[in-house]
Design a protein around this motif. Structure first.
Motif, short mmCIF file in Angstrom:
data_model
loop_
_atom_site.label_atom_id
_atom_site.label_comp_id
_atom_site.label_asym_id
_atom_site.label_seq_id
_atom_site.Cartn_x
_atom_site.Cartn_y
_atom_site.Cartn_z
N PRO A 1 0.90 -1.05 -0.11
CA PRO A 1 -0.07 0.14 -0.06
C PRO A 1 0.78 1.41 0.01
CG PRO A 1 -0.38 -1.14 2.12
CD PRO A 1 0.50 -2.09 0.96
N SER A 2 2.08 0.95 0.64
CA SER A 2 2.58 2.24 0.67
C SER A 2 3.25 2.80 -0.94
CB SER A 2 4.19 2.48 1.64
OG SER A 2 5.10 1.40 1.12
N LYS A 3 3.32 1.87 -1.57
CA LYS A 3 3.62 2.17 -2.92
C LYS A 3 2.37 2.13 -4.06
CE LYS A 3 7.98 3.08 -2.45
NZ LYS A 3 8.37 4.38 -2.46
N LEU A 4 1.26 2.13 -3.34
CA LEU A 4 0.05 2.06 -4.28
C LEU A 4 -0.02 0.86 -4.96
CD1 LEU A 4 -0.74 5.69 -5.35
CD2 LEU A 4 -1.21 4.62 -3.15
N GLU B 1 11.61 0.70 -11.11
CA GLU B 1 12.45 -0.59 -11.69
C GLU B 1 12.80 -0.49 -13.18
OE1 GLU B 1 11.44 -4.48 -9.13
OE2 GLU B 1 10.37 -4.10 -10.92
N PHE B 2 12.06 0.24 -13.99
CA PHE B 2 12.45 0.25 -15.40
C PHE B 2 12.68 1.64 -15.98
CE2 PHE B 2 7.89 0.50 -15.37
CZ PHE B 2 7.52 1.85 -16.04
N ALA B 3 13.10 2.42 -15.11
CA ALA B 3 13.24 3.90 -15.62
C ALA B 3 14.59 4.01 -16.27
CB ALA B 3 13.35 4.88 -14.38
N GLY C 1 -9.85 1.06 -6.07
CA GLY C 1 -9.20 2.33 -6.12
C GLY C 1 -8.41 2.48 -7.45
N PHE C 2 -7.40 3.12 -7.43
CA PHE C 2 -6.55 3.41 -8.64
C PHE C 2 -6.47 2.23 -9.38
CE2 PHE C 2 -5.18 7.44 -6.63
CZ PHE C 2 -5.73 8.42 -7.57
N ALA C 3 -6.65 1.71 -10.65
CA ALA C 3 -6.00 0.70 -11.51
C ALA C 3 -5.38 1.51 -12.70
CB ALA C 3 -7.38 -0.04 -11.76
N1 COA Z 1 5.48 2.93 -9.47
C1 COA Z 1 6.33 3.20 -8.30
N2 COA Z 1 5.96 3.83 -7.44
C2 COA Z 1 4.52 4.17 -7.40
C3 COA Z 1 3.70 4.05 -8.55
C4 COA Z 1 4.24 3.40 -9.49
N3 COA Z 1 3.40 2.90 -10.66
N4 COA Z 1 2.73 4.67 -8.26
C5 COA Z 1 2.71 5.14 -7.12
N5 COA Z 1 3.79 4.91 -6.64
C6 COA Z 1 4.37 5.31 -5.11
C7 COA Z 1 4.91 6.88 -5.30
O1 COA Z 1 6.09 6.92 -5.65
C8 COA Z 1 4.77 7.23 -3.68
O2 COA Z 1 5.85 6.77 -3.17
P1 COA Z 1 6.76 7.33 -2.11
O3 COA Z 1 5.82 7.85 -1.04
O4 COA Z 1 7.77 6.75 -1.70
O5 COA Z 1 7.26 8.85 -3.03
C9 COA Z 1 3.63 6.44 -3.33
O6 COA Z 1 3.36 5.37 -4.19
C10 COA Z 1 2.26 7.11 -3.23
O7 COA Z 1 1.92 7.73 -4.50
P2 COA Z 1 1.77 9.19 -4.65
O8 COA Z 1 2.06 9.76 -5.86
O9 COA Z 1 2.43 10.07 -3.63
O10 COA Z 1 0.31 9.35 -4.38
P3 COA Z 1 -0.84 10.58 -4.76
O11 COA Z 1 -2.09 10.06 -4.10
O12 COA Z 1 -0.34 12.12 -4.82
O13 COA Z 1 -1.18 9.97 -6.45
C11 COA Z 1 -1.28 8.72 -8.41
C12 COA Z 1 -1.60 8.89 -6.69
C13 COA Z 1 -1.79 7.02 -8.82
C14 COA Z 1 -2.15 9.40 -9.10
C15 COA Z 1 0.11 8.54 -8.71
O14 COA Z 1 0.87 7.57 -7.63
C16 COA Z 1 0.62 8.41 -9.97
O15 COA Z 1 0.24 8.93 -10.96
N6 COA Z 1 1.15 6.90 -10.12
C17 COA Z 1 1.68 6.50 -11.30
C18 COA Z 1 0.78 5.95 -12.09
C19 COA Z 1 1.13 5.45 -13.55
O16 COA Z 1 1.87 6.20 -14.29
N7 COA Z 1 1.24 4.11 -13.89
C20 COA Z 1 1.69 3.45 -14.84
C21 COA Z 1 2.98 3.17 -14.86
S1 COA Z 1 3.57 2.19 -16.37
#
Ligand code: COA
Length: 260
Positions: A22-25, A70-72, A107-109
Motif C-alpha cells: 500500500p505504501s507504493k499504491l 524498476e524500469f526507468a 481504487g486506482f487501477a
Molecule cells: N510505480 C512506483 N511507485 C509508485 C507508482 C508506480 N506506478 N505509483 C505510485 N507509486 C508510489 C509513489 O512514488 C509514492 O511513493 P513515495 O511515498 O515513496 O514517494 C507512493 O506510491 C504514493 O504515491 P503518490 O504519488 O504520492 O500518491 P498520490 O495520491 O499523490 O497520487 C497517483 C496517486 C496514482 C495519481 C500517482 O501515484 C501516480 O500517478 N502514479 C503513477 C501511475 C502510473 O503512471 N502508472 C503507470 C505506470 S507504467
C-alpha cells in the motif's frame, strides 16, 4: 506459501489474492509479479478453490501500475524483455486460467494495474475507483497487454482516446463503457464480489473452465473460436459434471458438481 508482497487467503471455495504494497499504491514490481504467478498457480491447483478474487490492500489503490522505479533506466532490449516476461508470467497466465478470476478494483487501477484487471475474466469496481493507461505520459506504451485488451473490452475508438490522453476514467464511466460489470460502495466491494463468486460456484467447474477457453478463443489470432467451442462442447459430454447436471435437472434436485 510465504509471500512478501501479496496476501493469499482461502475460504468457502474462494481464493483471495490481495496485492499488499500500500505504501507504493500496490505498484507491480518484479517480485510481486512472480509472487502473483506463484499464487495463481497454487490456487488453480487447489481442488477446494473454485473462484479467485484479486484486489489491492488499502482504500486507495488496486494497483497504480508497474513499478516505475524498476524500469526507468532500461534499454530497448530490457524493455521488450520486461513486457514479454510479464505477459507470460502474469497477464496471459491469468486470462488462461480455467478457474474464474474476478478483479475487485478498489481504487486506482492504472497502467499495469488496469492491465491486470483486464486480464481477469471480469471486473467489479468500488465507487472511488479510477482507471487509466497513463503510459504515454511516461514516454512508453502499455506493455502488459493493454493495447490489445482495452479495445477488446471498450472498443477501438474509446481505447485510442484513453491511451492517447493518458487520462483516468471514473468507475461510473468504466461501467458505461463496459470495462467493469458493476460499481458498488467501497465497503461492500468484497462481499458483493464474493456473492457473485458463490453464484458461479453452483455451476460445473469443468464446464466453466471450458467456457473460459472458448470465449478466449475469440480473441486469439489464428484460432477459430467456433471450432474451439464445438470441441469443448463435445468434451463436456464425457464428464461426471455433465451426468450430474442433467440427472439432477431431471430428478428436480440441486446438482453437486465435482469438476470431474
Ligand atoms: N510505480 C512506483 N511507485 C509508485 C507508482 C508506480 N506506478 N505509483 C505510485 N507509486 C508510489 C509513489 O512514488 C509514492 O511513493 P513515495 O511515498 O515513496 O514517494 C507512493 O506510491 C504514493 O504515491 P503518490 O504519488 O504520492 O500518491 P498520490 O495520491 O499523490 O497520487 C497517483 C496517486 C496514482 C495519481 C500517482 O501515484 C501516480 O500517478 N502514479 C503513477 C501511475 C502510473 O503512471 N502508472 C503507470 C505506470 S507504467
Amino acid at each position: 506459501m510465504n509471500f512478501e508482497n501479496i496476501l493469499v487467503t482461502t475460504e468457502n471455495g474462494i481464493g483471495q489474492i490481495t496485492i499488499n504494497r500500500p505504501s507504493k499504491l500496490n505498484a507491480l514490481n518484479k517480485a510481486t509479479i512472480q509472487e502473483l504467478h506463484d499464487a495463481f498457480e497454487a490456487l488453480e491447483a487447489n481442488e477446494e478453490i473454485r473462484v479467485i478474487i484479486v484486489t489491492g490492500e488499502g482504500e486507495k489503490a488496486f494497483v497504480a501500475g508497474a513499478d516505475i522505479s524498476e524500469f526507468a533506466n532500461f534499454s530497448i532490449q530490457e524493455g521488450a524483455h520486461l513486457a514479454a516476461q510479464g505477459q507470460e508470467l502474469l497477464f496471459d497466465f491469468v486470462e488462461s486460467l480455467r478457474k474464474p478470476v474476478i478483479a475487485a478494483v478498489n481504487g486506482f487501477a492504472l497502467g499495469g494495474g488496469l492491465e491486470l484487471a483486464m486480464s481477469c475474466h471480469f471486473r467489479i469496481a468500488s465507487d472511488n475507483a479510477k482507471m487509466g493507461l497513463p503510459e504515454v505520459s511516461l514516454g512508453v506504451i502499455p506493455g502488459y497487454g493493454g493495447t490489445q485488451r482495452l479495445p477488446q473490452l471498450i472498443g477501438k475508438g474509446r481505447a485510442m482516446e484513453m491511451i492517447m490522453t493518458a487520462g483516468m476514467i471514473s468507475a461510473e464511466e468504466a461501467f458505461r463503457a463496459g470495462l467493469v460489470n458493476h460499481v458498488v460502495p467501497q465497503a461492500e466491494l468484497l462481499d458483493f464480489t464474493k456473492n457473485i463468486a458463490t453464484k458461479i460456484m453452483r455451476n460445473s467447474p469443468f464446464a466453466i473452465g471450458r467456457a473460459i477457453k472458448a470465449i478466449n478463443a475469440n480473441y486469439k489470432d489464428g484460432i477459430n473460436g467456433f471450432e474451439t467451442e464445438i470441441r469443448n462442447f463435445g468434451k463436456c459430454f464425457g464428464t461426471e459434471d455433465f451426468k450430474e447436471g442433467t440427472t439432477a435437472f431431471l430428478e428436480k434436485r440441486k446438482a453437486e458438481f465435482t469438476g470431474k
